[in-house]
Scaffold this motif. Structure first.
Motif, short mmCIF file in Angstrom:
data_model
loop_
_atom_site.label_atom_id
_atom_site.label_comp_id
_atom_site.label_asym_id
_atom_site.label_seq_id
_atom_site.Cartn_x
_atom_site.Cartn_y
_atom_site.Cartn_z
N ARG A 198 -2.51 -3.07 -10.38
CA ARG A 198 -1.52 -2.13 -9.84
C ARG A 198 -1.27 -2.40 -8.37
N HIS B 220 -1.42 -8.78 -2.74
CA HIS B 220 -1.39 -8.27 -4.11
C HIS B 220 -1.23 -9.41 -5.11
N ILE C 49 -5.73 -7.20 -3.92
CA ILE C 49 -5.63 -6.15 -4.92
C ILE C 49 -5.07 -6.77 -6.19
N SER D 75 0.86 -1.18 0.00
CA SER D 75 0.00 0.00 0.00
C SER D 75 0.89 1.23 0.00
N GLU E 70 -10.21 -5.31 -8.59
CA GLU E 70 -9.33 -4.99 -9.71
C GLU E 70 -8.85 -3.55 -9.56
N ASN E 71 -7.57 -3.33 -9.83
CA ASN E 71 -6.98 -2.01 -9.63
C ASN E 71 -6.22 -1.59 -10.88
N TRP E 72 -6.95 -1.30 -11.95
CA TRP E 72 -6.32 -0.90 -13.20
C TRP E 72 -6.23 0.63 -13.32
N ILE F 297 -10.91 2.02 -3.48
CA ILE F 297 -10.28 0.84 -2.89
C ILE F 297 -10.11 1.00 -1.38
N HIS G 96 -6.29 2.91 -10.61
CA HIS G 96 -5.98 3.54 -9.33
C HIS G 96 -7.26 4.10 -8.70
N ASP G 97 -8.25 3.26 -8.63
CA ASP G 97 -9.58 3.65 -8.15
C ASP G 97 -9.51 4.14 -6.69
N GLN H 48 -13.74 -1.85 -11.09
CA GLN H 48 -13.45 -0.43 -10.98
C GLN H 48 -14.73 0.40 -11.08
N TRP I 225 -2.05 1.58 -4.19
CA TRP I 225 -3.45 1.98 -4.04
C TRP I 225 -3.55 3.07 -2.99
#
Length: 227
Positions: free
Chosen positions: A106, A125, A103, A5, A78-80, A86, A82-83, A170, A109
């Protein structure tokens, strides 16, 4: 209690909060003889955002107690893009006592929405959907995707296994086709207004609550929240 993180400008200890307790009444001579308690918190007070039962406890003692009681569902995101949701999903995962948060994509986050709860919540991750799916298969956990796509079953009428991973996408685009394909089932939240979708963190909280409604013991019950 995170593996991966970043603060992204969030204050190290979170905001100053208007609740909590002051120093332990009676001074050091009245302190409890229990290694779970933190001498610094006993001396100066505890203003953290924790339930009353954990007041004055050391952080590692709180995590150990949570670990003994965690629910068998996991949360994956899903962290494509940079939501920013999260962090809020991590905070909800802590509130509903998820086993772990995953995660996907990416590594970095934004912790701001977690409000420091990531210190009490295990986070793992995975580089991509394939790596996540391999982990879930090895763990023997079915993946339940949450998205309002064709074929999704309303979550209040869907089968929701006790041991599973709840997978969220996302804000906006939702889950990738690869993520939907990796799932054993897809559920959605029934809506009654004009908007097409819920905020991602709100949707996650709704589905986690539905899992707890079915499977979790009520606070105060045997093996439930500490008294």
């Amino acid at each position: 209690m995170t593996e991966d993180s970043d603060a992204d400008g969030a204050p190290e200890d979170g905001p100053t909060l208007p609740y909590g307790v002051g120093p332990w009444p009676g001074g050091p001579g009245a302190w409890p003889d229990d290694e779970r308690y933190d001498p610094d918190l006993l001396a100066h007070g505890d203003r953290r955002n924790v339930v009353d039962a954990y007041r004055y406890w050391r952080m590692d003692a709180i995590v150990a107690d949570l670990d003994a009681r965690r629910h068998p569902f996991h949360v994956a995101i899903e962290n494509w893009q940079h939501d920013l949701n999260i962090g809020s999903i991590v905070r909800s995962a802590n509130a509903f006592l998820a086993a772990e948060v995953h995660i996907i994509g990416r590594r970095r986050w934004n912790r701001r929405g977690a409000m420091v709860t990531d210190r009490y919540q295990h986070v793992r991750h995975h580089e991509d959907v394939a790596a996540f799916r391999a982990w879930a298969d090895a763990a023997g956990l079915p993946v339940i995707a949450v998205d309002n796509v064709a074929g999704a079953v309303p979550v209040d009428r869907a089968e929701l296994p006790r041991d599973c991973v709840l997978l969220f996408g996302q804000e906006g685009p939702g889950l990738s086709p690869e993520a939907v394909a990796a799932a054993a089932g897809v559920v959605e939240i029934t809506q009654y207004g004009s908007t097409r979708s819920l905020n991602a963190s709100a949707a996650a909280a709704v589905v986690m609550y539905e899992w707890c409604r079915r499977w979790a013991q009520l606070p105060g019950s045997v093996n439930g929240r500490i008294a």
